[in-house]
Design a protein around this motif. Structure first.
Motif: not given
Length: 389
Positions: A69-74, A125-133, A156-162
């Motif tokens: 399913s879709r990931l929660e992203i910012e 241009k700069v864009v960041a996509v964060t996947r968190h917890d 930027v494709l970033r991963g943080t948390g669990d």
């Protein structure tokens, strides 16, 4: 009397394999590929692509059921960048490459929708996509990053948390485009992340691909770049810092398939603490049509304490003699005593001198990102690793 002067067929190994006929893969491009997980045998750890990996630590990602399913992203906003979700049967999926191993195929078979990041416009241009917890349940993801012809941008494709995540990332760089993609792993200490990145470069395009792995228990990011059209150029960079018990792995593949293409691969890592482990495998294939190729790959590892292990395996295949140049290098070692002596002779304490050496060693990669804000944040993260935070 039977002469033994000439070796027999058995001595040369020309007898049937005990498990039946067996023909080894002779070149990197001949590896089996499929988007269907059932087409791959279960992972045992004896396979060439898994023999340096702790496969028991992520058996659920290679063979179990994954939540697609879709990931929660910012995401951050930037003019000329559009972020959306597309169906798995969208024609824009599958253009850059397809899986060569079971974890990537399991993720491909499991995802429901793909995240599409579209870059257009000639201004930077700069864009960041964060996947968190993302939680502790095994999950699958698919991301497509597309740079329109003559566009410029940094993603930027970033991963943080669990996380327990297996994913595929496709990167399509259009004609004359210049794109930077930063894959940033800042997961929590128990996270497991397996990723395959596939990039296809158009005519006279440029891709700077940067893998930064700092957090996570097991992190395996494998980028493959297809220099498919004339004049395409890739700079593949990597930075990793493995702490006690941490496994950080990168298997890099660059395929020169068109004339007058260029690649530079530079990965640098530091290791400290009992059981800290890094794996780097670099494959460069220069095809028979890739005349005028200019290629070089290198991996450097700095060992800071006892009890660590760094595997470094550069490979180079050349199918044409009409090239500008190709080479590879690998080195793993401790601090340079002369550097430490030089700094300490000028009144710098040994612990601070060691930090300065590591900062300089890894700073080469950080400084090439192209975003002052991100470079400053990563420099601070490396400093925190050195202080054991």
């Amino acid at each position: 009397m039977t002469s033994t002067a000439m070796p027999t067929a058995e001595q040369h190994g020309f007898r049937p394999h005990s498990d039946g006929a067996f023909v080894p893969v002779q070149t990197r491009s001949e590896r089996f590929r499929s988007v269907n997980v059932e087409d791959f045998a279960p992972v045992t750890g004896r396979e060439h692509e898994w023999k340096l990996s702790p496969v028991a630590a992520f058996a659920d990602l290679t063979g179990g059921e994954l939540d697609g399913s879709r990931l929660e992203i910012e995401t951050t906003d930037a003019a000329g960048v559009d972020v959306s979700w597309i169906a798995r049967d969208d024609a824009r999926i599958g253009r850059a490459g397809i899986p060569e191993e079971r974890a990537a195929a399991n993720a491909w078979s499991s995802f429901g929708e793909a995240l599409l990041v579209s870059v257009s416009g000639e201004d930077e241009k700069v864009v960041a996509v964060t996947r968190h917890d993302l939680g502790v349940a095994p999950r699958a993801a698919h991301t497509v990053i597309e740079a329109a012809p003559n566009s410029r941008g940094l993603v930027v494709l970033r991963g943080t948390g669990d996380a327990r995540l297996s994913e595929n990332v496709e990167i399509v760089v259009g004609e004359g485009a210049s794109l930077t993609v930063v894959s940033l792993q800042e997961w929590s200490d128990d996270a497991v992340h397996l990723a395959s990145h596939f990039a296809r470069l158009g005519r006279d395009s440029f891709l700077k691909h940067i893998v930064v792995s700092l957090g996570g228990n097991v992190v395996r990011v494998n980028p493959s770049t297809h220099l498919a059209e004339q004049g395409s150029d890739v700079e593949a960079l990597g930075l990793y810092f493995a702490d006690a018990g941490q496994h950080l792995e990168q298997q890099v593949f660059v395929h020169h398939d068109a004339p007058h293409t260029r690649s530079r691969v530079t990965y640098k890592g530091a290791l400290q603490g009992a059981g800290a482990r890094s794996v780097w495998v670099g494959d460069v294939l220069i095809g028979n049509s890739a005349t005028g190729t200019d290629s070089y790959e290198q991996n450097r590892n700095l060992v800071l304490t006892d009890g660590t292990r760094a595997d470094s395996v550069p490979n180079l295949e050349i199918e044409t003699g009409d090239i500008e140049g190709a080479g590879h290098a690998s080195a793993t070692g401790r601090f340079d005593d002369e550097q430490l002596f030089y700094l300490m002779a000028r009144g710098i304490r040994e612990d601070e001198a060691r930090r300065l050496v590591v900062r300089g060693f890894l700073g080469e990669i950080v400084q090439k990102i192209g975003s002052p804000e991100l470079e400053a944040r990563l420099s601070a993260a490396v400093e925190a690793e050195l202080e054991g935070r």
